[in-house]
Design an enzyme around this catalytic site. Structure first.
Site, PDB file in Angstrom:
ATOM      1  N   SER A 136       0.720  -1.254   0.139  1.00 42.07           N
ATOM      2  CA  SER A 136       0.108  -0.015  -0.057  1.00 42.07           C
ATOM      3  C   SER A 136       0.838   1.283   0.139  1.00 42.07           C
ATOM      4  O   SER A 136       1.622   1.526  -0.816  1.00 42.07           O
ATOM      5  CB  SER A 136      -0.989  -0.007   1.220  1.00 42.07           C
ATOM      6  OG  SER A 136      -2.045   0.796   1.354  1.00 42.07           O
ATOM      7  N   ASP A 270      -9.752  -3.331  -5.976  1.00 44.55           N
ATOM      8  CA  ASP A 270      -8.875  -2.373  -4.889  1.00 44.55           C
ATOM      9  C   ASP A 270      -9.641  -0.903  -4.932  1.00 44.55           C
ATOM     10  O   ASP A 270      -9.485  -0.331  -6.018  1.00 44.55           O
ATOM     11  CB  ASP A 270      -7.440  -2.595  -5.138  1.00 44.55           C
ATOM     12  CG  ASP A 270      -6.822  -1.955  -3.844  1.00 44.55           C
ATOM     13  OD1 ASP A 270      -7.475  -1.196  -3.265  1.00 44.55           O
ATOM     14  OD2 ASP A 270      -5.521  -2.230  -3.869  1.00 44.55           O
ATOM     15  N   HIS A 299      -7.176  -5.797  -0.488  1.00 39.27           N
ATOM     16  CA  HIS A 299      -6.107  -4.779  -0.327  1.00 39.27           C
ATOM     17  C   HIS A 299      -5.197  -5.131   1.080  1.00 39.27           C
ATOM     18  O   HIS A 299      -4.134  -5.087   1.002  1.00 39.27           O
ATOM     19  CB  HIS A 299      -6.562  -3.434  -0.259  1.00 39.27           C
ATOM     20  CG  HIS A 299      -5.620  -2.210  -0.294  1.00 39.27           C
ATOM     21  ND1 HIS A 299      -4.859  -1.696  -1.347  1.00 39.27           N
ATOM     22  CD2 HIS A 299      -4.914  -1.719   0.901  1.00 39.27           C
ATOM     23  CE1 HIS A 299      -3.945  -0.852  -0.840  1.00 39.27           C
ATOM     24  NE2 HIS A 299      -4.053  -0.877   0.402  1.00 39.27           N
TER      25      HIS A 299
END
Length: 324
Positions: A136, A270, A299
């Site tokens: 991320s 996502d 995610h």
């Protein structure tokens, strides 16, 4: 490459000050010190995990164990929390009590980049090659690290569900930006009140919040209890607010300069980096190793798919490791 065995995996845990901020480090493998002092016994390669946000190392406990075992226990696998995202143990403050100001705004996005570079500088020998595995916002941080410290011996960077552009414009960003940038202070009072609950009740609340998942990693439950700390939440939300404002344009220059070292892994559903972001970067870098998830992983893969992700990564890196 092999999967996790039933044998106990050596896992070393420590809380340190890095750039003056409390930092949680999990180290998988027998190597606890990779500084120059143990140069004769140093491994050739370190796998270092750069977390997402919340950047608590505990979320990656199962992941680093699975990765370490999948690598035949040949290389250390470390995860370093973001500055100030962990709840320090009793007797340790969130900020080091010193007159020396090591880094301005260490809890901000730029500070977190410098925090990771400082950690490597102080704890890892320059002779050790690196595989950076980022998740991320950790992908943005990793690209910045490669941009600012070209001397790092990065063998590969694996960027999982990369939030490296237009975060505020993503479906989740549109929803969260007003909350993070204007209303985040309103969240502190309920977190403060909840912080007085017994640990068992906090864990029950976390289980309730994650009840929709078929399976949930137990370490994620215990780690999430940290989120009942006002100091942790304040630092997590502050960093997130900066993400919405600062992660705007993709750094195509740095990507181009390091393309052969990068592996991108995008999700199909996502809401932080939607599939059109994958389509566009794939078009801009047709020769890049840019993959789209075919397994439906979320995610936040650490909640329920750590072992599956670790197995995929060891497979991706098989050829690189045989050349060492």
């Amino acid at each position: 490459m092999r999967s996790m065995s039933e044998e106990p995996v050596p896992l070393h845990e420590e809380f340190i000050y890095c750039c003056g901020a409390a930092t949680h480090v999990l180290k998988c493998g027998p190597w606890k010190d990779l500084s120059k002092d143990e140069s004769k016994n140093l491994p050739r390669l370190l796998f270092m995990i750069i977390p997402g946000n919340p950047g608590l190392a505990g979320y990656y406990r199962t992941f680093i164990k699975a990765l370490y075992c999948g690598l035949n226990q040949q290389y250390p696998v470390w995860v370093v929390s973001h500055a100030g995202h962990c709840k320090p143990p009793s007797g340790m403050e969130m900020i080091e009590d010193t007159d020396i100001k090591e880094l301005e705004d260490v809890f901000g996005l730029n500070g977190q980049v410098e925090h990771k570079l400082n950690f490597l500088k102080k704890n890892v020998s320059k002779d050790i090659k690196l595989v950076l595995i980022a998740h991320s916002i950790g992908c943005y941080i990793t690209l910045e690290m490669m941009k600012r410290a070209t001397e790092l011996q990065v063998l590969r960077s694996v960027l999982l569900f990369p939030t490296i552009e237009r975060m505020a414009q993503s479906p989740q960003g549109k929803l969260m930006t007003p909350l993070l940038c204007k209303l985040r202070y309103a969240l502190y009072m309920p977190v403060y009140l909840l912080s007085f609950l017994p640990e068992g009740i906090k864990a029950s609340l976390v289980r309730f919040a994650l009840r929709g998942m078929k399976t949930c990693d137990e370490s994620s439950i215990t780690t999430s209890v940290n989120l009942f700390s006002v100091d942790c939440i304040a630092n997590i939300l502050y960093m997130a607010s900066q993400e919405m404002m600062k992660v705007v344009e993709r750094d195509s220059t740095t990507i181009k300069q390091n393309l052969k070292k990068l592996i991108f892994y995008y999700g199909t559903g996502d809401s932080w980096c939607p599939q059109n972001y994958y389509d566009e970067i794939k078009m801009d870098f047709p020769d890049g190793d840019i993959r789209l998830c075919e397994k439906g992983l979320r995610h936040a893969f650490v909640l329920d798919a750590s072992k599956e992700m670790a197995a995929m990564i060891t497979d991706w890196l098989r050829d690189d490791l045989t050349k060492l």
